[in-house]
Design a protein around this motif. Structure first.
Motif, PDB file in Angstrom:
ATOM      1  N   MET A   1     -42.856 124.667  -5.738  1.00  9.90           N
ATOM      2  CA  MET A   1     -43.619 125.783  -6.239  1.00  9.90           C
ATOM      3  C   MET A   1     -44.583 126.307  -5.556  1.00  9.90           C
ATOM      4  N   LEU A   2     -45.307 125.625  -5.852  1.00  5.23           N
ATOM      5  CA  LEU A   2     -46.514 126.030  -4.743  1.00  5.23           C
ATOM      6  C   LEU A   2     -46.543 127.292  -2.676  1.00  5.23           C
ATOM      7  N   ARG A   3     -44.779 125.955  -2.135  1.00  2.06           N
ATOM      8  CA  ARG A   3     -44.768 126.621  -1.151  1.00  2.06           C
ATOM      9  C   ARG A   3     -43.874 127.720  -1.503  1.00  2.06           C
ATOM     10  N   THR A   4     -43.186 127.791  -2.635  1.00  4.29           N
ATOM     11  CA  THR A   4     -42.339 129.164  -3.021  1.00  4.29           C
ATOM     12  C   THR A   4     -42.869 130.491  -3.176  1.00  4.29           C
ATOM     13  N   GLN A   5     -44.334 130.561  -3.965  1.00  9.71           N
ATOM     14  CA  GLN A   5     -45.350 130.661  -3.833  1.00  9.71           C
ATOM     15  C   GLN A   5     -45.789 131.311  -2.756  1.00  9.71           C
ATOM     16  N   PHE A   6     -46.514 129.994  -1.616  1.00 15.03           N
ATOM     17  CA  PHE A   6     -47.114 130.963  -0.803  1.00 15.03           C
ATOM     18  C   PHE A   6     -45.412 131.500  -0.230  1.00 15.03           C
ATOM     19  N   GLU A   7     -44.852 131.421   0.257  1.00 21.24           N
ATOM     20  CA  GLU A   7     -44.037 132.267   1.054  1.00 21.24           C
ATOM     21  C   GLU A   7     -43.790 133.677   0.712  1.00 21.24           C
ATOM     22  N   GLU A   8     -43.699 134.126  -1.079  1.00 21.18           N
ATOM     23  CA  GLU A   8     -43.933 135.053  -1.706  1.00 21.18           C
ATOM     24  C   GLU A   8     -44.441 135.910  -0.726  1.00 21.18           C
ATOM     25  N   ASP A   9     -45.351 135.092  -1.101  1.00 22.33           N
ATOM     26  CA  ASP A   9     -47.094 135.719  -0.641  1.00 22.33           C
ATOM     27  C   ASP A   9     -47.485 136.341   0.652  1.00 22.33           C
ATOM     28  N   LEU A  10     -46.829 135.456   1.880  1.00 21.52           N
ATOM     29  CA  LEU A  10     -46.516 135.824   3.447  1.00 21.52           C
ATOM     30  C   LEU A  10     -45.709 137.188   3.179  1.00 21.52           C
ATOM     31  N   ALA A  11     -44.701 136.745   2.336  1.00 26.99           N
ATOM     32  CA  ALA A  11     -43.153 138.642   2.513  1.00 26.99           C
ATOM     33  C   ALA A  11     -44.146 139.164   2.051  1.00 26.99           C
ATOM     34  N   ASN A  12     -44.996 139.196   1.489  1.00 29.11           N
ATOM     35  CA  ASN A  12     -45.614 140.632   0.687  1.00 29.11           C
ATOM     36  C   ASN A  12     -46.905 141.255   1.986  1.00 29.11           C
ATOM     37  N   LEU A  13     -47.360 139.984   2.628  1.00 27.48           N
ATOM     38  CA  LEU A  13     -48.145 140.016   3.774  1.00 27.48           C
ATOM     39  C   LEU A  13     -47.365 140.957   4.382  1.00 27.48           C
ATOM     40  N   HIS A  14     -46.441 140.751   5.100  1.00 27.62           N
ATOM     41  CA  HIS A  14     -45.450 141.355   6.234  1.00 27.62           C
ATOM     42  C   HIS A  14     -45.440 143.207   5.569  1.00 27.62           C
ATOM     43  N   ARG A  15     -44.869 142.936   4.247  1.00 27.15           N
ATOM     44  CA  ARG A  15     -44.082 144.500   4.159  1.00 27.15           C
ATOM     45  C   ARG A  15     -45.582 144.984   3.840  1.00 27.15           C
ATOM     46  N   GLN A  16     -46.382 144.908   3.294  1.00 27.73           N
ATOM     47  CA  GLN A  16     -48.317 145.659   2.972  1.00 27.73           C
ATOM     48  C   GLN A  16     -48.538 146.139   4.521  1.00 27.73           C
ATOM     49  N   PHE A  17     -48.051 144.975   5.540  1.00 25.86           N
ATOM     50  CA  PHE A  17     -48.440 144.767   6.839  1.00 25.86           C
ATOM     51  C   PHE A  17     -48.152 146.621   7.322  1.00 25.86           C
ATOM     52  N   TYR A  18     -45.952 146.522   7.155  1.00 22.45           N
ATOM     53  CA  TYR A  18     -45.389 147.310   8.067  1.00 22.45           C
ATOM     54  C   TYR A  18     -45.979 148.140   7.277  1.00 22.45           C
TER      55      TYR A  18
END
Length: 223
Positions: A1-18
């Motif tokens: 579960m923690l890993r899933t949240q981390f991966e979701e946070d990473l995806a959001n980080l990429h999106r916001q950076f773009y």
């Protein structure tokens, strides 16, 4: 579960950076258009919109630090977050240069223009914007090879600056009425050249993301 949240946070980080990259690219494009057209309304819009770019940087940095503190990522995951933190700083500086170009437009008060130089500045701006758009695509695609190729293209931006510098100086010597405007041309071309350098910095962070190595891809940059 923690890993899933981390991966979701990473995806959001990429999106916001773009998204921040798209805002910055638009700011560069609009700032030069405002300068060439002497359009102070567009220029003021670039200056006003810079608040959003600065806010995007703050939010990305805050989220990155939270992820490091709470998730304690290692190896590749940590490199991803470091890459965003470093590259977002370069994007913010590019935004600052767009604002500086817009402010040059606000200052202009009908000085004698050098149309050939303005045409060359427009070409330089197109080249810089293309590099900026390409580096954002390389980031999204995790394409180290593309990042290296983009960094090589910065030499063409530097060549544009050299041509603008030479043309402006020659015209200013020939016609003193162009000195004030010519000085602005040199400033704007200098801002665009430095934007090219920041694009190269982002290329280097993409290479770091893939390899873990910090390399200097362009030894001819200006600081």
């Amino acid at each position: 579960m923690l890993r899933t949240q981390f991966e979701e946070d990473l995806a959001n980080l990429h999106r916001q950076f773009y998204e921040m990259g798209r805002m910055v690219s638009s700011a560069v494009d609009k700032s030069v258009k405002s300068f060439i057209r002497h359009d102070k309304e567009i220029a003021q819009g670039v200056i006003d919109d810079d608040v959003e770019i600065n806010e995007a940087e703050l939010q990305l940095e805050k989220k990155s630090l939270e992820m490091i503190a709470l998730q304690q990522p290692v190896t590749k995951d940590l490199r991803i977050i470091i890459t965003v933190m470093k590259a977002v700083s370069d994007l913010e500086r590019i935004g600052d240069h767009a604002v500086a170009i817009a402010k040059s437009t606000i200052r202009v008060k009908g000085e004698t223009r050098i149309l050939e130089v303005e045409e060359k500045i427009s070409e330089m701006s197109d080249a810089v914007k293309e590099l900026l758009d390409e580096v954002m695509a390389a980031y999204i695609e995790n394409d180290e090879g593309k990042a290296r190729e983009i960094a090589k293209k910065d030499s063409a931006v530097n060549q544009h600056f050299s041509e603008i510098y030479k043309m402006s100086i020659e015209e200013m010597k020939r016609n003193p009425d162009t000195i004030v405007g010519g000085t602005d041309y040199l400033q704007v071309a200098g801002f665009l050249e430095r934007i090219g350098d920041y694009v190269t910095n982002i290329c280097e962070w993409i290479v770091y993301l893939q390899t873990g190595k910090i390399l200097e891809l362009n030894t001819n940059r200006t600081e």
